[in-house]
Design an enzyme around this catalytic site. Structure first.
Site, PDB file in Angstrom:
ATOM      1  N   ASN A 186      -8.209  39.850  54.268  1.00  0.00           N
ATOM      2  CA  ASN A 186      -7.597  39.636  52.950  1.00  0.00           C
ATOM      3  C   ASN A 186      -6.441  38.647  53.053  1.00  0.00           C
ATOM      4  O   ASN A 186      -5.738  38.571  54.063  1.00  0.00           O
ATOM      5  CB  ASN A 186      -7.167  40.957  52.302  1.00  0.00           C
TER       6      ASN A 186
ATOM      7  N   GLU B  84      -3.255  37.528  50.642  1.00  0.00           N
ATOM      8  CA  GLU B  84      -2.502  37.813  49.414  1.00  0.00           C
ATOM      9  C   GLU B  84      -1.686  36.593  48.976  1.00  0.00           C
ATOM     10  O   GLU B  84      -1.605  35.585  49.689  1.00  0.00           O
ATOM     11  CB  GLU B  84      -1.597  39.034  49.645  1.00  0.00           C
TER      12      GLU B  84
ATOM     13  N   CYS C  21      -9.970  39.490  48.730  1.00  0.00           N
ATOM     14  CA  CYS C  21     -10.273  40.584  49.651  1.00  0.00           C
ATOM     15  C   CYS C  21     -10.954  40.084  50.930  1.00  0.00           C
ATOM     16  O   CYS C  21     -11.584  39.009  50.940  1.00  0.00           O
ATOM     17  CB  CYS C  21     -11.215  41.580  48.989  1.00  0.00           C
TER      18      CYS C  21
ATOM     19  N   GLU D 214     -13.634  41.283  52.390  1.00  0.00           N
ATOM     20  CA  GLU D 214     -15.100  41.227  52.267  1.00  0.00           C
ATOM     21  C   GLU D 214     -15.537  39.910  51.646  1.00  0.00           C
ATOM     22  O   GLU D 214     -16.478  39.252  52.109  1.00  0.00           O
ATOM     23  CB  GLU D 214     -15.612  42.370  51.377  1.00  0.00           C
TER      24      GLU D 214
END
Ligand code: THU
Length: 132
Positions: free
Chosen positions: A45, A47, A56, A58
């Site tokens: 991830n 941010e 994210c 994934e």
């Protein structure tokens, strides 16, 4: 047929979780997926101070796969810290669904207890999914 064992994928996910950029949530997520060609892609991830721009782990793994020309996920592992396994968020379930069959195994494991991973199928996490 998958080539990697669940444990191998989980370990790769745990390794990439250490690269996460998560200064706001401090929640480090790693994902590792295998394609139908036996290639492995990972993501963490990332941010942002503008929180909604966060991506994210994934989806970063999946977008990496797409950029490398692959289109089919045959298994995927997700690792993050916590007492409960890191079940993928709804957005990531939908994006996994774009590139995987409902039978695709998803392994989730807490960072501190990788051997205590849980296995689910995509169809369990996202039943009656939207597809065009
Ligand atoms: N996060 C993921 O990487 N994957 C998920 O499936 C859910 C949430 C990240 C986004 C954010 O950086 C942090 O976890 C807290 O929500």
């Amino acid at each position: 047929m998958p080539v990697k064992s669940p444990t191998e994928l989980i370990q790769l996910a745990a390794a990439v979780a250490q690269q996460a950029y998560a200064p706001y949530s401090k929640f480090h997520v790693g994902a590792a997926l295998e394609t139908e060609d036996g290639e492995v892609f990972t993501g963490c991830n990332v941010e942002n101070a503008s929180y909604g721009l966060t991506i994210c782990g994934e989806r970063n793994a999946i977008f990496n796969m797409i950029a490398c020309g692959q289109r089919k996920i045959v298994q995927i592992a997700v690792v993050a810290a916590g007492d409960t396994p890191p079940y993928p968020c709804g957005a990531c379930r939908q994006v996994i669904n774009e590139f995987a069959d409902p039978e695709c195994p998803i392994y989730v494991a807490p960072t501190g207890r990788l051997d205590a991973y849980e296995t689910m199928q995509l169809g369990e996490l996202l039943p009656k999914s939207f597809k065009l």
